[in-house]
Scaffold this motif. Structure first.
Motif, PDB file in Angstrom:
ATOM      1  N   SER A 358      -2.470  17.286 -11.687  1.00 30.95           N
ATOM      2  CA  SER A 358      -3.553  17.657 -11.702  1.00 30.95           C
ATOM      3  C   SER A 358      -4.671  16.702 -12.402  1.00 30.95           C
ATOM      4  CB  SER A 358      -3.278  19.057 -12.821  1.00 30.95           C
ATOM      5  OG  SER A 358      -2.973  18.351 -14.082  1.00 30.95           O
ATOM      6  N   GLU A 361      -5.423  14.007  -9.250  1.00 25.92           N
ATOM      7  CA  GLU A 361      -6.479  14.269  -8.413  1.00 25.92           C
ATOM      8  C   GLU A 361      -7.984  14.075  -9.012  1.00 25.92           C
ATOM      9  OE1 GLU A 361      -7.182  18.467  -7.683  1.00 25.92           O
ATOM     10  OE2 GLU A 361      -6.301  19.168  -9.245  1.00 25.92           O
ATOM     11  N   GLY A 402      -6.040  20.210 -20.936  1.00 23.19           N
ATOM     12  CA  GLY A 402      -6.931  20.030 -19.637  1.00 23.19           C
ATOM     13  C   GLY A 402      -7.972  19.236 -19.918  1.00 23.19           C
ATOM     14  N   ARG A 420     -12.856  23.931 -12.611  1.00 21.00           N
ATOM     15  CA  ARG A 420     -12.038  24.353 -11.356  1.00 21.00           C
ATOM     16  C   ARG A 420     -12.830  25.735 -10.757  1.00 21.00           C
ATOM     17  NH1 ARG A 420      -7.700  21.601 -10.308  1.00 21.00           N
ATOM     18  NH2 ARG A 420      -6.969  19.954 -11.994  1.00 21.00           N
ATOM     19  N   ARG A 421     -12.803  25.807  -9.458  1.00 20.85           N
ATOM     20  CA  ARG A 421     -13.176  26.971  -8.630  1.00 20.85           C
ATOM     21  C   ARG A 421     -12.196  27.927  -8.966  1.00 20.85           C
ATOM     22  NH1 ARG A 421     -14.250  22.800  -4.756  1.00 20.85           N
ATOM     23  NH2 ARG A 421     -16.247  22.259  -4.734  1.00 20.85           N
ATOM     24  N   PRO A 422     -12.433  29.188  -8.731  1.00 22.15           N
ATOM     25  CA  PRO A 422     -11.577  30.243  -8.639  1.00 22.15           C
ATOM     26  C   PRO A 422     -10.102  30.122  -7.842  1.00 22.15           C
ATOM     27  CG  PRO A 422     -13.644  31.389  -8.309  1.00 22.15           C
ATOM     28  CD  PRO A 422     -13.792  29.934  -8.141  1.00 22.15           C
ATOM     29  N   ASP A 423     -10.253  29.301  -6.791  1.00 20.38           N
ATOM     30  CA  ASP A 423      -8.982  28.698  -6.125  1.00 20.38           C
ATOM     31  C   ASP A 423      -8.296  27.523  -6.571  1.00 20.38           C
ATOM     32  OD1 ASP A 423     -10.813  26.878  -5.685  1.00 20.38           O
ATOM     33  OD2 ASP A 423     -10.664  26.884  -3.304  1.00 20.38           O
ATOM     34  N   GLY A 424      -8.768  27.215  -7.839  1.00 22.01           N
ATOM     35  CA  GLY A 424      -8.179  25.970  -8.632  1.00 22.01           C
ATOM     36  C   GLY A 424      -8.590  24.836  -8.095  1.00 22.01           C
ATOM     37  N   ALA A 425      -9.278  24.513  -7.131  1.00 25.62           N
ATOM     38  CA  ALA A 425      -9.833  23.295  -6.733  1.00 25.62           C
ATOM     39  C   ALA A 425     -10.823  22.862  -7.659  1.00 25.62           C
ATOM     40  CB  ALA A 425     -10.599  23.400  -5.337  1.00 25.62           C
ATOM     41  N   VAL A 426     -11.095  21.683  -8.046  1.00 26.36           N
ATOM     42  CA  VAL A 426     -11.908  20.996  -8.758  1.00 26.36           C
ATOM     43  C   VAL A 426     -13.528  21.033  -8.242  1.00 26.36           C
ATOM     44  CG1 VAL A 426     -12.514  18.918 -10.202  1.00 26.36           C
ATOM     45  CG2 VAL A 426     -10.353  19.278  -9.943  1.00 26.36           C
ATOM     46  N   SER A 427     -14.338  21.641  -9.100  1.00 29.74           N
ATOM     47  CA  SER A 427     -15.675  21.934  -8.846  1.00 29.74           C
ATOM     48  C   SER A 427     -16.474  20.533  -9.236  1.00 29.74           C
ATOM     49  CB  SER A 427     -16.275  22.786  -9.308  1.00 29.74           C
ATOM     50  OG  SER A 427     -17.720  22.904  -9.102  1.00 29.74           O
TER      51      SER A 427
END
Length: 462
Positions: A358, A361, A402, A420-427
């Motif tokens: 985490s 990335e 975090g 992060r976005r709702p899907d867990g990807a970093v915005s």
């Protein structure tokens, strides 16, 4: 091949000896001693002429004057680290009735409290401390010359107040607290408030003749926390190593780093090579090198302790004369000689023991507007700074949740968070309200002010 832990090369040692020989001869000092520290230990000692008929060594005491202030500052920072006080506290909160109580402890440490430079006449450095038995005798009827916090004005009485603060909060004399909390843990057994044999005598050198006049060796009384101490090159070499590395028995590495962080500019008329003042330490740029430490002088003595963290080299120079050799310049030259002749060998690069996916990335390029930055994941934390050139470059320490805390520069104390976005990807990265995106003005990212929906474009040429 010589490693960093071995002794200095013969050519380097000769250059150091030559430098102090010139300083002693041209400065006309009865004696001059010096030491160089590298890698946390003394690697060279030099001396010129004699004390009591013998060549002075690393065990001969000299008076160190205002280097005493750095020791006093260490005691105050210890109280802060224990939670006994806050540097933002007004002095009145802990030591009432001084007449200077509106000044904060941090302002006293950095000489921005507005206090006078000296105590009332007669000159305290040449009169017995017993002539000033109370703090009011040290401060005078009008202790504040300037509004507190408005300007840097070096103040000896300010450190008398800090010494009194230590005594009030510890319930013991300043000298005893210093011995118990600093001198003994660091092994500074030849540093003391009173001279202990073997020690040098203090001399004045006639400006136009090779003649000497003994200087008085006064006990400074309440002014002791500003300039009383006697020490040796051996002890000050160990103290210099502590000021570079810290020692958890006394102060952490982070706290000594805070001491050497600029807290106030020097008086404009006194600025030389970008001089500033930290919390009990003088800081300057000299010959392209950032140096920290403290100078000291009392009638009959000159002293300086200087170190370069980047080069991991420190120097101590002591002389027993009221004026003569420019010991600060000599110490800076000793550091330069070692740093240039035997540059610091960097620690071996080693990979991380564990890799957090985490965090990994987040590594790589980011953009603040159109400015390219790069985030690096290193063994001691993460860094964020411009891809090239100067700019706001900062180290960060993980908060364990975090987020990361900035440790220096513009972003010191500021919070860095990977949003992060709702899907867990970093915005994007959020750093004190600044938004960093993977592409310059990335479409769909929460860039303040929004992004023109038509995107990037050219301009038609006429």
């Amino acid at each position: 091949m010589t490693t960093w832990d071995e002794e200095l090369l013969p050519a380097t040692r000769r250059a150091l000896t030559h430098r102090i020989a010139v300083a002693q001869a041209e400065g006309r000092a009865p004696s001059l001693v010096a030491a160089v520290v590298r890698g946390g230990r003394a690697v060279w000692h030099g001396a010129r002429t004699s004390v009591d008929g013998h060549g002075p060594d690393e065990d001969v005491q000299y008076r160190i004057g205002s280097i005493t202030k750095t020791f006093t500052a260490v005691l105050v920072l210890r109280l802060r680290d224990e939670g006994v006080l806050d540097l933002g506290d007004p002095l009145e909160k802990h030591l009432p009735g001084t007449g200077a109580g509106e000044a904060t402890i941090a302002e006293l440490l950095a000489h921005t409290a507005g206090l006078a430079a000296e105590s009332p006449a007669p000159w305290w450095e040449r009169t017995p401390g017993s002539t000033r038995p109370e703090l009011s005798d040290v401060l005078g009827e009008k202790p504040l010359l300037h509004p507190a916090g408005r300007r840097h004005h070096y103040s000896n009485p300010g450190y008398t107040l800090l010494g009194a603060l230590v005594e009030e909060l510890r319930g013991a004399p300043w000298e005893q607290v210093l011995r118990d909390e600093v001198l003994q843990p660091l092994g500074l057994h030849r540093t003391s408030a009173q001279p202990e044999a073997p020690h040098a005598g203090g001399w004045a050198v006639h400006p136009w003749a090779d003649a000497l006049l003994p200087e008085p060796l006064e006990d400074l009384g309440l002014m002791a926390p500003a300039g009383q101490l006697w020490s040796t090159t051996g002890d000050l070499a160990r103290f210099a190593a502590f000021l570079v590395q810290g020692d958890d028995r006394v102060l952490s590495a982070e706290s000594v780093r805070e001491m050497r962080t600029p807290a106030a500019p020097a008086e404009s008329a006194d600025v030389v090579d970008g001089a500033t003042y930290g919390l009990g330490l003088q800081i300057q740029h000299r010959d392209g090198r950032l140096l920290a430490g403290h100078s000291g002088s009392l009638p009959g003595f000159l002293a300086t302790l200087t170190f370069s963290v980047a080069d991991d080299v420190a120097a101590v120079v002591l002389a027993n004369c009221t004026s003569g050799p420019a010991v600060g310049a000599v110490a800076a030259d000793l550091i330069r000689i070692v740093a240039e002749a035997e540059p610091r060998i960097p620690e071996p690069w080693r990979p991380l023991r564990e890799v957090d996916p985490s965090v990994l990335e987040l590594a790589g390029p980011w953009y603040w507007g159109t400015h390219p930055y790069v985030l690096r994941v290193l063994a001691d934390g993460i860094t964020l700074g411009p891809l090239a050139g100067g700019g706001r470059r900062t180290r960060f320490r993980s908060n364990g949740d975090g987020t990361w805390m900035g440790l220096e520069g513009y972003y010191a104390g500021e919070l860095l968070e990977a949003v992060r976005r709702p899907d867990g990807a970093v915005s994007h990265l959020d750093l004190g309200s600044f938004v960093f995106t993977r592409q310059p003005y990335e479409e769909g990212a929460p860039v303040p002010g929004g992004v023109d929906p038509e995107g990037w474009r050219g301009i038609a040429q006429p």
